[in-house]
Scaffold this motif. Structure first.
Motif, PDB file in Angstrom:
ATOM      1  N   MET A   1     -73.837 107.441 -91.370  1.00 15.38           N
ATOM      2  CA  MET A   1     -74.759 106.814 -90.444  1.00 15.38           C
ATOM      3  C   MET A   1     -74.194 105.466 -90.029  1.00 15.38           C
ATOM      4  N   ARG A   2     -74.297 105.181 -88.752  1.00 11.37           N
ATOM      5  CA  ARG A   2     -73.885 103.884 -88.230  1.00 11.37           C
ATOM      6  C   ARG A   2     -75.130 103.156 -87.750  1.00 11.37           C
ATOM      7  N   LEU A   3     -75.535 102.130 -88.483  1.00 12.57           N
ATOM      8  CA  LEU A   3     -76.713 101.347 -88.110  1.00 12.57           C
ATOM      9  C   LEU A   3     -76.399 100.449 -86.925  1.00 12.57           C
ATOM     10  N   THR A   4     -77.340 100.317 -86.020  1.00  9.55           N
ATOM     11  CA  THR A   4     -77.198  99.374 -84.921  1.00  9.55           C
ATOM     12  C   THR A   4     -78.109  98.169 -85.098  1.00  9.55           C
ATOM     13  N   SER A   5     -79.066  98.282 -86.032  1.00 14.73           N
ATOM     14  CA  SER A   5     -79.963  97.173 -86.340  1.00 14.73           C
ATOM     15  C   SER A   5     -80.711  97.496 -87.621  1.00 14.73           C
ATOM     16  N   PHE A   6     -81.178  96.472 -88.286  1.00 17.56           N
ATOM     17  CA  PHE A   6     -81.997  96.635 -89.483  1.00 17.56           C
ATOM     18  C   PHE A   6     -82.843  95.382 -89.619  1.00 17.56           C
ATOM     19  N   TYR A   7     -84.169  95.551 -89.730  1.00 12.96           N
ATOM     20  CA  TYR A   7     -85.039  94.385 -89.864  1.00 12.96           C
ATOM     21  C   TYR A   7     -86.375  94.801 -90.470  1.00 12.96           C
ATOM     22  N   PRO A   8     -86.997  93.883 -91.194  1.00 13.94           N
ATOM     23  CA  PRO A   8     -88.320  94.173 -91.750  1.00 13.94           C
ATOM     24  C   PRO A   8     -89.406  94.036 -90.684  1.00 13.94           C
ATOM     25  N   VAL A   9     -90.473  94.811 -90.851  1.00 15.47           N
ATOM     26  CA  VAL A   9     -91.663  94.728 -90.005  1.00 15.47           C
ATOM     27  C   VAL A   9     -92.832  94.409 -90.931  1.00 15.47           C
TER      28      VAL A   9
END
Length: 138
Positions: A1-9
């Motif tokens: 998997m190639r992440l383009t973003s990661f952030y908490p909500v």
């Protein structure tokens, strides 16, 4: 998997107060705003993202429509003592944990945002000999 973003909500009923906390105190900027969702970005490099979601919004599965609980955000800074002065002594935030140095290699303090999320403001320091071998590098 190639992440383009990661952030908490953060799921909260206090969208506006929580938005103001992160924009006023931690230099996040609003990139999208609705009455039920706010997307925040702290310009970089590196850039950091955070979002706020009304916990009653139907985009969440019904069984999970609850305010956030048990979340701790770590913010590493260059000078935690200066941030203590700015946020607590001059800014009036109530510390949940006062400024202190830990043997495991952190000087830090903890405050809470309006949603109840704990924000741990940290400057890494040299760990004691008892903890130094537990760091793996990398």
């Amino acid at each position: 998997m190639r992440l383009t973003s990661f952030y908490p909500v953060i799921c909260t009923s206090r969208i506006e107060e929580t938005r103001a906390f992160y924009t006023d105190l931690f230099d996040f900027e609003v990139t999208f705003a609705a009455d039920w969702y706010v997307s925040l970005r702290r310009p970089g490099p590196p850039a950091y993202e955070l979002a706020l979601l009304d916990h009653t919004h139907p985009t969440l599965p019904e069984a999970h429509r609850a305010p956030v609980r048990g979340l701790l955000l770590n913010l590493e800074v260059e000078d935690v003592d200066a941030e203590w002065e700015r946020l607590v002594e001059r800014g009036g935030l109530t510390p949940e944990l006062p400024l202190r140095s830990e043997e495991f290699g952190q000087r830090h303090f903890i405050v809470a945002d309006p949603a109840g999320v704990l924000v741990d403001v940290i400057t890494p320091i040299e760990p004691s000999a008892a903890f130094a071998d537990q760091y793996t590098g990398g």
